[in-house]
Write an enzyme that holds these catalytic residues in place. Structure first.
Site, PDB file in Angstrom:
ATOM      1  NE  ARG A  78      -3.158   2.516   2.270  1.00 45.44           N
ATOM      2  CZ  ARG A  78      -3.298   3.620   4.220  1.00 45.44           C
ATOM      3  NH1 ARG A  78      -3.294   2.860   4.874  1.00 45.44           N
ATOM      4  NH2 ARG A  78      -4.171   4.410   3.854  1.00 45.44           N
ATOM      5  CG  HIS A 122      -1.566   9.221   3.521  1.00 46.51           C
ATOM      6  ND1 HIS A 122      -1.492   7.583   3.260  1.00 46.51           N
ATOM      7  CD2 HIS A 122      -0.898   9.671   4.050  1.00 46.51           C
ATOM      8  CE1 HIS A 122      -1.461   7.280   5.301  1.00 46.51           C
ATOM      9  NE2 HIS A 122      -0.900   8.799   5.201  1.00 46.51           N
ATOM     10  CD  GLU A 167      -4.744   7.333  10.154  1.00 44.73           C
ATOM     11  OE1 GLU A 167      -4.116   8.462  10.027  1.00 44.73           O
ATOM     12  OE2 GLU A 167      -4.764   6.407   9.997  1.00 44.73           O
ATOM     13  CG  ASN A 298      -5.298   3.185   8.333  1.00 44.50           C
ATOM     14  OD1 ASN A 298      -5.848   2.472   7.653  1.00 44.50           O
ATOM     15  ND2 ASN A 298      -5.029   4.673   8.701  1.00 44.50           N
ATOM     16  CE1 TYR A 300      -0.145   3.394  13.909  1.00 45.74           C
ATOM     17  CE2 TYR A 300      -1.832   3.959  12.414  1.00 45.74           C
ATOM     18  CZ  TYR A 300      -0.923   3.644  12.546  1.00 45.74           C
ATOM     19  OH  TYR A 300      -0.219   3.319  11.406  1.00 45.74           O
ATOM     20  CD  GLU A 362      -1.611   4.052   8.122  1.00 43.78           C
ATOM     21  OE1 GLU A 362      -1.297   4.450   9.334  1.00 43.78           O
ATOM     22  OE2 GLU A 362      -1.762   4.805   7.086  1.00 43.78           O
TER      23      GLU A 362
HETATM   24  C1  GBH Z   1      -1.455   6.738  10.362  1.00 38.90           C
HETATM   25  O1  GBH Z   1      -2.324   7.872  11.340  1.00 38.90           O
HETATM   26  C2  GBH Z   1      -1.120   7.954   9.152  1.00 38.90           C
HETATM   27  O2  GBH Z   1      -1.458   7.416   8.544  1.00 38.90           O
HETATM   28  C3  GBH Z   1       0.036   7.132   9.216  1.00 38.90           C
HETATM   29  O3  GBH Z   1       0.419   8.438   7.322  1.00 38.90           O
HETATM   30  C4  GBH Z   1       1.432   7.831   9.840  1.00 38.90           C
HETATM   31  O4  GBH Z   1       2.331   7.617   9.977  1.00 38.90           O
HETATM   32  C5  GBH Z   1       0.966   6.291  10.908  1.00 38.90           C
HETATM   33  O5  GBH Z   1      -0.627   6.704  11.242  1.00 38.90           O
HETATM   34  C6  GBH Z   1       1.691   6.505  12.772  1.00 38.90           C
HETATM   35  O6  GBH Z   1       1.388   8.047  13.311  1.00 38.90           O
HETATM   36  O7  GBH Z   1      -3.521  10.019  21.684  1.00 38.90           O
HETATM   37  O8  GBH Z   1      -1.831   8.405  22.564  1.00 38.90           O
HETATM   38  O9  GBH Z   1      -3.741   8.048  21.900  1.00 38.90           O
HETATM   39  C7  GBH Z   1      -2.295   7.867  12.874  1.00 38.90           C
HETATM   40  C8  GBH Z   1      -3.184   8.566  13.532  1.00 38.90           C
HETATM   41  C9  GBH Z   1      -4.172   9.880  15.333  1.00 38.90           C
HETATM   42  C10 GBH Z   1      -3.418   7.408  15.742  1.00 38.90           C
HETATM   43  C11 GBH Z   1      -3.202  10.478  17.054  1.00 38.90           C
HETATM   44  C12 GBH Z   1      -3.479   7.554  17.067  1.00 38.90           C
HETATM   45  C13 GBH Z   1      -3.926   8.573  19.106  1.00 38.90           C
HETATM   46  C14 GBH Z   1      -2.168   7.992  20.338  1.00 38.90           C
HETATM   47  N1  GBH Z   1      -2.967   8.587  15.096  1.00 38.90           N
HETATM   48  N2  GBH Z   1      -3.569   8.404  17.739  1.00 38.90           N
HETATM   49  S1  GBH Z   1      -2.864   8.645  21.440  1.00 38.90           S
END
Ligand code: GBH
Length: 449
Positions: A78, A122, A167, A298, A300, A362
Site C-alpha cells: 500500500r 494521504h 484517515e 487503520n 493504533y 495500517e
Molecule cells: C497514521 O495516522 C497515518 O496514516 C500515517 O501516515 C502515520 O505515519 C501513522 O499513522 C503513524 O502515526 O493520543 O496517544 O492515544 C495515525 C493517527 C492519531 C493514531 C493519533 C494515534 C493517538 C495516540 N494517529 N492517535 S494517543
C-alpha cells in the site's frame, strides 16, 4: 506464539507507506507544491524543522525498495499517489512524468508478484487547491473525482485494489481543526465541512474508478477507527455521553455515511450537524454511500474519554489516560491489542450486513532506533493475534498491512519516530532490515501452503 497464527492461504499480507513520508523529490519532474511542502516551512510546525524534501528518497530508490518487499514476501504493498505530482496545480494540466513514476512502481510490483494497492489521498493536497479553500470548499471534492479519473486512466488496467482517502478524520481534526498538521488551520469544530467534502470526494472517486478502472477492481477507503473506552473510575452518565460524542465524531461521522448513507445525529451532543449551512446537499449521501468492496481500518490504540471538565469550553468530551499500565511505544501510545478485536467485533455488531469485508490498512508502532526491535515484534504479534480472534468471532477480515515498511517522515514529529520494519539511515539512505522484518517474513512464509 507465531507458529499458532495460521490464516487462510488467500489472506493478504502487506505493508504501507505514504508519498510525502517516503518519496522525497519534492520539486522534481514538474511536481507542484503540496500543503505539506508549505507547512513544513512554518517555524515550529515540525520538530527540529525536519521536512519531507528528501525523506527516504524512495523516488530514486524504487527498485531497491521493491527488492526489499520481495524479500519480505509481501502479497501487497500500500503506497499513496501524490496528487500534485500528477496534477501540479491540483486540476487541469497533467504532469506525465509524475504518472510515469507510479506506472514504473506498479510494473515493478507486479513483476515481483506484489499487488499494488494505491491510496489516492494521504494528506498531501495540492497547495493550489488549498489556496482556493482546500477541503473546506466543495469544489475540492470535484477536483478529487477528476484526479481519480486521471489516475485510473493510466493505472486502471493493472491495479486491482484501490483506496480513496487515508484517515479523513485525522486530516480534518489535525489539519483543519487543531492545525498541528498541514494545512495548519485551527478552525476547531468549524472544520466539520472538511469531513463532508472529503467524503463527497471519496464518492466521486469511487464513481471515477468504477468507470475507468478494470471491471474487477476493488475500491476501499482507509478510516482510522478507535474503540472508545471509559476509565473504570469514570463511568457516570455524563462520561458515557462524552464517550458516545467522541465515537460519533471520530468513528461514526465517517463510517455511517459510507455504510448506512446517513450522518450520526451530532446535535445530540451539542455539536453542529454537518448539514448546517447547506454543506450537505441533495443526493450527496447517495454519492458517498456508493457500495464499497472493503473497509480499510487503520488501528493504533483505543481512546479513553471522560466527561468534559468544563462543558462550556467547546468539545463535549475530554481525552483521558487509561488507569492500566500498558506498555508504551516510543510515541508514548499505549499498546492494546485487544482494542483491535474489540473494534472489529464492534464494527460487525454495529453495521451487520452493511459492513463490507474489512482490511487492516495500517497497524504498527514507533520504537527506538536500532535493528533489535523485539518490542515491535511483540506489538505486531499481539495485533495479528487480535485479528485472528476477530475472525474467529465472525468478522470477515481479508488482509493486514503493517505501518510501515520503512522508517519515514512522521509528520509533525519529523524523523524522530521510527515505524519501519526496515531501519533507514537518513544521512546515507542505507536500509537495514530489523528483527521485525525477519519475523514478518517468517510469519508470511508460514502461511504458504
Ligand atoms: C497514521 O495516522 C497515518 O496514516 C500515517 O501516515 C502515520 O505515519 C501513522 O499513522 C503513524 O502515526 O493520543 O496517544 O492515544 C495515525 C493517527 C492519531 C493514531 C493519533 C494515534 C493517538 C495516540 N494517529 N492517535 S494517543
Amino acid at each position: 506464539m507465531t507458529d499458532l497464527l495460521r490464516f487462510p492461504a488467500d489472506f493478504v499480507w502487506g505493508a504501507s507507506t505514504a508519498a510525502y513520508q517516503i518519496e522525497g523529490a519534492a520539486e522534481e519532474d514538474g511536481k507542484g507544491p503540496s500543503i505539506w511542502d508549505t507547512f513544513v516551512r512554518r517555524p515550529g510546525a515540525v520538530r527540529d524543522g525536519h521536512t519531507g524534501a528528501v525523506a527516504c528518497d524512495h523516488y530514486h530508490r524504487l527498485d531497491e525498495d521493491v527488492a526489499l518487499m520481495r524479500r519480505l514476501g509481501l502479497d501487497a504493498y500500500r503506497f499513496s499517489i501524490s496528487w500534485p505530482r500528477v496534477l501540479p496545480a491540483g486540476a487541469g494540466r497533467v504532469e506525465p512524468r509524475g504518472l510515469d513514476f507510479y506506472d514504473r512502481l506498479v510494473d515493478a510490483l507486479l513483476d515481483a508478484g506484489i499487488e499494488p494497492t494505491p491510496t489516492l489521498f494521504h494528506w498531501d493536497l495540492p497547495q493550489a487547491l488549498e489556496d482556493e479553500g482546500g477541503w473546506m470548499v466543495r469544489d475540492t471534492a470535484y477536483r478529487f473525482g477528476e484526479y481519480a479519473a486521471v489516475v485510473a486512466e493510466r493505472l486502471g488496467d493493472r491495479v486491482r485494489r484501490w483506496i480513496t482517502l487515508n484517515e479523513p478524520f485525522v486530516h480534518m481534526s489535525f489539519g483543519y481543526g487543531f492545525g498541528v498538521h498541514a494545512p495548519g488551520r485551527a478552525l476547531m469544530l468549524d472544520a466539520l465541512p472538511v469531513a463532508h467534502h472529503q467524503l463527497l470526494g471519496h464518492g466521486l472517486a469511487v464513481a471515477a474508478l468504477r468507470a475507468g478502472a478494470r471491471p474487477d477492481a476493488q475500491v476501499l477507503i482507509a478510516n482510522n477507527c478507535s474503540p472508545v473506552r471509559l476509565r473504570a473510575d469514570a463511568a457516570s452518565a455524563a462520561d458515557r455521553l462524552a464517550a458516545d460524542a467522541y465515537d460519533a465524531l471520530h468513528n461514526r461521522l465517517f463510517n455511517d455515511p459510507l455504510l448506512l448513507g446517513r450522518y450520526p445525529d451530532l446535535s445530540a451532543y451539542g455539536l453542529a450537524d454537518p448539514s448546517w449551512g447547506g454543506v450537505v446537499q441533495d443526493d450527496d449521501l447517495k454519492v458517498i454511500a456508493a457500495p464499497l468492496d472493503g473497509l480499510g481500518v487503520n488501528y493504533y490504540n483505543p481512546t479513553w474519554i471522560t466527561a468534559p471538565a468544563d462543558p462550556a469550553a467547546g468539545l463535549p468530551f475530554d481525552l483521558a489516560e487509561p488507569q492500566e499500565a500498558y506498555r508504551r511505544t516510543a510515541f508514548d501510545w499505549p499498546v492494546v491489542p485487544d482494542g483491535l478485536t474489540e473494534l472489529l467485533v464492534g464494527l460487525k455488531a454495529g453495521y451487520g450486513d452493511a459492513l463490507p469485508p474489512v482490511w487492516i490498512t495500517e497497524n504498527g508502532c514507533s520504537e527506538p532506533a536500532g535493528v533489535d526491535d523485539r518490542a515491535r515484534i511483540d506489538y505486531l504479534a499481539g495485533h495479528v493475534g487480535a485479528v485472528a480472534r476477530a475472525r474467529e468471532q465472525g468478522v470477515d477480515v481479508r488482509g493486514y498491512f503493517t505501518w510501515s515498511l520503512l522508517d519515514n517522515f512522521e509528520w509533525a514529529e519529523g524523523y524522530h519516530q521510527r515505524f519501519g520494519l526496515v531501519e533507514v539511515d537518513f544521512e546515507t539512505q542505507t536500509r537495514t532490515p530489523r528483527a521485525s522484518f525477519e519475523w514478518y517474513r517468517a510469519l508470511i512464509a508460514a502461511q504458504r501452503p
